[in-house]
Design a protein around this motif. Structure first.
Motif, PDB file in Angstrom:
ATOM      1  N   ASP A 181      35.784  33.330  48.142  1.00  0.00           N
ATOM      2  CA  ASP A 181      34.744  34.197  47.582  1.00  0.00           C
ATOM      3  C   ASP A 181      33.824  34.716  48.682  1.00  0.00           C
ATOM      4  O   ASP A 181      33.460  35.896  48.698  1.00  0.00           O
ATOM      5  CB  ASP A 181      33.914  33.443  46.532  1.00  0.00           C
ATOM      6  N   TRP A 200      35.843  37.260  50.771  1.00  0.00           N
ATOM      7  CA  TRP A 200      36.066  38.510  50.042  1.00  0.00           C
ATOM      8  C   TRP A 200      34.807  39.355  49.960  1.00  0.00           C
ATOM      9  O   TRP A 200      34.881  40.581  49.887  1.00  0.00           O
ATOM     10  CB  TRP A 200      36.595  38.227  48.642  1.00  0.00           C
ATOM     11  N   SER A 201      33.649  38.730  49.991  1.00  0.00           N
ATOM     12  CA  SER A 201      32.409  39.504  49.896  1.00  0.00           C
ATOM     13  C   SER A 201      31.866  39.909  51.270  1.00  0.00           C
ATOM     14  O   SER A 201      30.893  40.659  51.345  1.00  0.00           O
ATOM     15  CB  SER A 201      31.348  38.714  49.128  1.00  0.00           C
ATOM     16  N   THR A 211      39.110  36.334  58.311  1.00  0.00           N
ATOM     17  CA  THR A 211      39.056  37.386  57.301  1.00  0.00           C
ATOM     18  C   THR A 211      40.120  37.087  56.244  1.00  0.00           C
ATOM     19  O   THR A 211      41.146  36.456  56.545  1.00  0.00           O
ATOM     20  CB  THR A 211      39.333  38.784  57.883  1.00  0.00           C
ATOM     21  N   ALA A 212      39.880  37.567  55.044  1.00  0.00           N
ATOM     22  CA  ALA A 212      40.879  37.443  53.983  1.00  0.00           C
ATOM     23  C   ALA A 212      42.058  38.348  54.318  1.00  0.00           C
ATOM     24  O   ALA A 212      41.876  39.468  54.810  1.00  0.00           O
ATOM     25  CB  ALA A 212      40.276  37.832  52.642  1.00  0.00           C
ATOM     26  N   GLU A 245      44.114  39.634  52.147  1.00  0.00           N
ATOM     27  CA  GLU A 245      44.179  40.682  51.142  1.00  0.00           C
ATOM     28  C   GLU A 245      42.920  40.643  50.288  1.00  0.00           C
ATOM     29  O   GLU A 245      42.186  39.650  50.309  1.00  0.00           O
ATOM     30  CB  GLU A 245      45.432  40.514  50.267  1.00  0.00           C
ATOM     31  N   SER A 246      42.664  41.716  49.567  1.00  0.00           N
ATOM     32  CA  SER A 246      41.486  41.771  48.708  1.00  0.00           C
ATOM     33  C   SER A 246      41.640  40.803  47.539  1.00  0.00           C
ATOM     34  O   SER A 246      42.738  40.311  47.246  1.00  0.00           O
ATOM     35  CB  SER A 246      41.299  43.195  48.171  1.00  0.00           C
ATOM     36  N   ARG A 247      40.552  40.558  46.849  1.00  0.00           N
ATOM     37  CA  ARG A 247      40.584  39.689  45.671  1.00  0.00           C
ATOM     38  C   ARG A 247      41.561  40.257  44.631  1.00  0.00           C
ATOM     39  O   ARG A 247      42.337  39.520  44.027  1.00  0.00           O
ATOM     40  CB  ARG A 247      39.187  39.563  45.075  1.00  0.00           C
ATOM     41  N   ALA A 248      41.535  41.563  44.413  1.00  0.00           N
ATOM     42  CA  ALA A 248      42.433  42.184  43.426  1.00  0.00           C
ATOM     43  C   ALA A 248      43.893  42.038  43.843  1.00  0.00           C
ATOM     44  O   ALA A 248      44.759  41.740  43.009  1.00  0.00           O
ATOM     45  CB  ALA A 248      42.073  43.655  43.242  1.00  0.00           C
ATOM     46  N   GLU A 249      44.175  42.246  45.127  1.00  0.00           N
ATOM     47  CA  GLU A 249      45.553  42.084  45.613  1.00  0.00           C
ATOM     48  C   GLU A 249      46.015  40.638  45.471  1.00  0.00           C
ATOM     49  O   GLU A 249      47.162  40.379  45.090  1.00  0.00           O
ATOM     50  CB  GLU A 249      45.650  42.534  47.070  1.00  0.00           C
TER      51      GLU A 249
END
Length: 119
Positions: free
Chosen positions: A13, A16-17, A67-68, A70-74
């Protein structure tokens, strides 16, 4: 998020932010927890997430920044894809999901299907 432990989910979290890569200390400072966390705990969680393919890390001086991947949605879509693939009956799972969708979610699905059908 499915497939992540509680602390792993909280760390994701934070990532992602984030607008830019974060050091372990940055992640630790951003975490709000009922109990204080040790730097080494957050370091271990980030290392585990890296090993699982959820985050990438690169050197920034003597430390890593994270870093993540992929995005949270991905990530959510990938987890859903994994569930469908593992279910052995994707049609049944999708039908159960569609029946449980809220009106707003149903509208999103209908809109996506209309857009996909126009290609």
């Amino acid at each position: 998020m499915h497939g992540l432990g509680e602390l792993e989910g909280k760390v994701m979290d934070v990532l992602w932010s984030a607008a830019e890569p974060m050091r372990v200390r940055d992640v630790l400072d951003a975490l709000t927890s009922a109990r204080p966390l040790a730097y080494t705990t957050v370091l271990t969680v980030l290392d585990n997430l890296h090993g699982k393919g959820w985050v990438r890390r690169s050197r920034a001086g003597r430390a890593y920044v994270y870093t993540a991947v992929e995005s949270r949605a991905e990530a959510g879509a990938r987890v859903l894809r994994d569930v469908l693939d593992a279910s052995g009956d994707a049609e049944r799972v999708l039908l159960h999901f569609a029946r449980s969708a809220s009106p707003d979610e149903s509208a999103i699905l209908r809109r996506a299907l209309r857009q996909d059908g126009s290609k």
